[in-house]
Enzyme design. Structure first.
Site, short mmCIF file in Angstrom:
data_model
loop_
_atom_site.label_atom_id
_atom_site.label_comp_id
_atom_site.label_asym_id
_atom_site.label_seq_id
_atom_site.Cartn_x
_atom_site.Cartn_y
_atom_site.Cartn_z
CG HIS A 302 -42.92 1.40 -33.30
ND1 HIS A 302 -43.89 1.23 -32.35
CD2 HIS A 302 -43.44 2.26 -34.20
CE1 HIS A 302 -44.94 1.97 -32.65
NE2 HIS A 302 -44.70 2.61 -33.77
CG ASP A 314 -48.69 3.32 -34.03
OD1 ASP A 314 -47.55 2.96 -34.37
OD2 ASP A 314 -48.91 4.39 -33.43
CD GLU A 348 -42.50 5.83 -32.99
OE1 GLU A 348 -42.51 6.91 -33.59
OE2 GLU A 348 -43.51 5.41 -32.38
CG ASP A 376 -44.51 3.75 -37.09
OD1 ASP A 376 -45.60 3.27 -36.73
OD2 ASP A 376 -43.85 4.52 -36.39
ZN LIG Z 1 -45.96 3.98 -34.65
#
Ligand SMILES: [Zn+2]
Length: 487
Positions: A302, A314, A348, A376
């Site tokens: 994402h 992230d 996301e 992810d």
């Molecule tokens: Zn994530």
């Protein structure tokens, strides 16, 4: 073995220490072994040799980190619906073109827009002092000027449910449940309900606000944000997370005041707001298959991040991993049989808007998705390979696992779940290939201001690319396409 000398130190020592016969070169031309396992790799034939070469090439370059650095420096935070999000889409489309994908395009995604504002949390009495807090994603604001109320501490959602309403009405419920550190990140699943559901459950007991201990494994003075939910059934109350050290202090203050006539009160002020929905996009790059271009191997990550950090871990790392894996395959003299489709999903973090939009837009061709992989979970080294394929196809999975063994990866089960962005496709029969990353330190920085390049495991990132490229190539090239289990 010259490439071995240029490997990052950690891999070099791992490989040199390994006693298995299946080192880099040996793997691509297996010799018979007593347990017959080499027969599996041999069964992959030329494809296995090419996959092994891709794996070794991946270990020998730094391109994934360059991609990540470019994203972090040139875009930075990119929370859904923000200016950063829009710039990320432009950046990603240009980057995929630059990297030589056959087809690059975007698909519009409508995303919610939530603005954090400021968060102030302080102990007012009996031991006045400031605390570090962050609003949970989606939280409503406090009344202007904030609210001040007595704090009721519990250590789980069950304890919230057991509070008597007269004990809770108008107060701040403090859910003090600490997340455990595990390599597989399982502490997150156990603890994250306090974040997602805490406001609903505290409101059901009449609370004025909810504070949670950050869902994170660090002891840094930073708060972890993340999405939370409301219910139409109860009042929407403000919700924030305290840094772990501040949660410790608040718990100790409550312990100290217990049994005296002093009450612990906290002042909380959040200035969050909701704006109208915004436009974002899924950014897609394809390496077109030479024989069955209509069959798709989906590589997911994402593009959005939380607003507090840089989204390096992230999920900048995940996007770097899947993009570089596909780029390496695009460098081969011949395209694999099927199409590799890299999707950098929109939003996301705050409601899976991109994954849902993709499932709708591609509803007609879902059955042509013959494999899904998602990255992810940061950049920690992959330690296990799981699958979700028809039982008859497990010998091919074993053969692929053998190609991964030199990377220190063991074979896991056949019940891979994939990540959040694959979740709308899984029930529709998507075969899944899961590479389980070491998440020991992932939740130290997850959804915080410390999610920066400095938190990225560079050797792990490289090993991830090697693992993803190996599996992605085999799934795209193998003669008989993978199928999900029949059930
Ligand atoms: Zn994530």
């Amino acid at each position: 073995m010259s490439s071995l000398l240029r490997l990052p130190l950690g891999f070099r020592s791992f490989l040199l220490a390994a006693t298995a016969s299946c080192l880099l070169v040996a793997c691509s031309t297996p010799s018979p072994s007593p347990d017959g396992s080499a027969a599996h790799a041999a069964a992959l034939g030329t494809m296995g040799a090419t996959a092994a070469e891709l794996r070794d090439t991946a270990l020998d370059n730094n391109r994934a980190y360059e991609f990540l650095e470019s994203l972090v420096v040139e875009v930075g935070p990119r929370f859904a619906g923000t200016e950063g999000d829009r710039r990320a889409v432009v950046w990603a489309e240009a980057k995929l073109r630059e990297l030589g994908f056959d087809r690059v395009y975007t698909e519009p995604v409508t995303v919610p827009a939530w603005v954090r504002g400021t968060a102030v949390a302080e102990i007012v009495s009996p031991y006045p002092q400031p605390m570090v807090a962050a609003a949970l994603g989606g939280s409503v604001a406090t009344p202007p000027g904030g609210l001040t109320a007595e704090v009721v501490r519990v250590t789980s959602l069950d304890e919230v449910d057991n509070l008597a309403e007269e004990e809770t009405r108008g107060k701040i419920v403090f859910i003090d449940q600490r997340m455990e550190r595990h390599r597989d990140g399982s502490g997150y699943g156990q603890t994250v309900p306090i974040r997602s559901l805490g406001a609903i459950r505290a409101a059901q007991r009449g609370a004025a606000a909810v504070l949670i201990r950050s869902v994170g494994t660090d002891d840094d003075r930073i708060a972890h944000t993340g999405a939370m939910r409301y219910s139409d059934e109860v009042t929407q109350i403000p919700a924030a997370a305290l840094s772990n050290p501040d949660a410790d202090t608040l718990a100790l203050a409550i312990e100290r005041a217990a049994g005296t006539d002093r009450k612990v009160t906290v002042h909380l002020e959040l200035t969050t707001r909701r704006d109208p929905d915004q436009q974002s996009a899924n950014v897609i790059g394809e390496v077109l298959g030479r024989e069955k271009p209509e069959e798709i191997v989906l590589l997911a990550c994402h593009l959005d991040s939380w607003d507090l950090g840089q989204g390096a871990v992230d999920d900048g790392a995940g996007c770097a991993i899947v993009t570089e894996a596909a780029r390496l395959i695009a460098q081969l003299p011949e395209r694999p049989r099927r199409t590799l489709r890299v999707v950098l999903f929109a939003n996301e973090e705050f409601g899976l808007s991109g994954a849902r939009a993709y499932a709708e837009t591609h509803a007609e061709e879902i059955s042509l998705h013959v494999g899904g992989m998602e990255a992810d979970f940061g950049a920690g080294s992959v330690w296990a390979f799981e699958s979700r394929v028809d039982e008859d196809q497990l010998p091919a999975i074993e053969a692929i696992a053998e190609l991964l063994a030199p990377l220190g990866i063991e074979q896991g089960g056949n019940e891979s779940r994939g990540g959040a962005d694959l979740s709308p496709l899984r029930p529709q029969g998507l075969p899944i290939f899961g590479l389980y990353q070491d998440g020991t330190t992932y939740f130290d920085v997850h959804h915080t201001m410390n999610d920066t390049l400095a938190a990225v495991d560079r050797e792990g990132l490289t090993q991830n690319v090697a693992a993803y490229v190996t599996v992605a190539y085999c799934v795209a090239e193998i003669e008989e396409p993978f199928r999900a289990p029949a059930n």
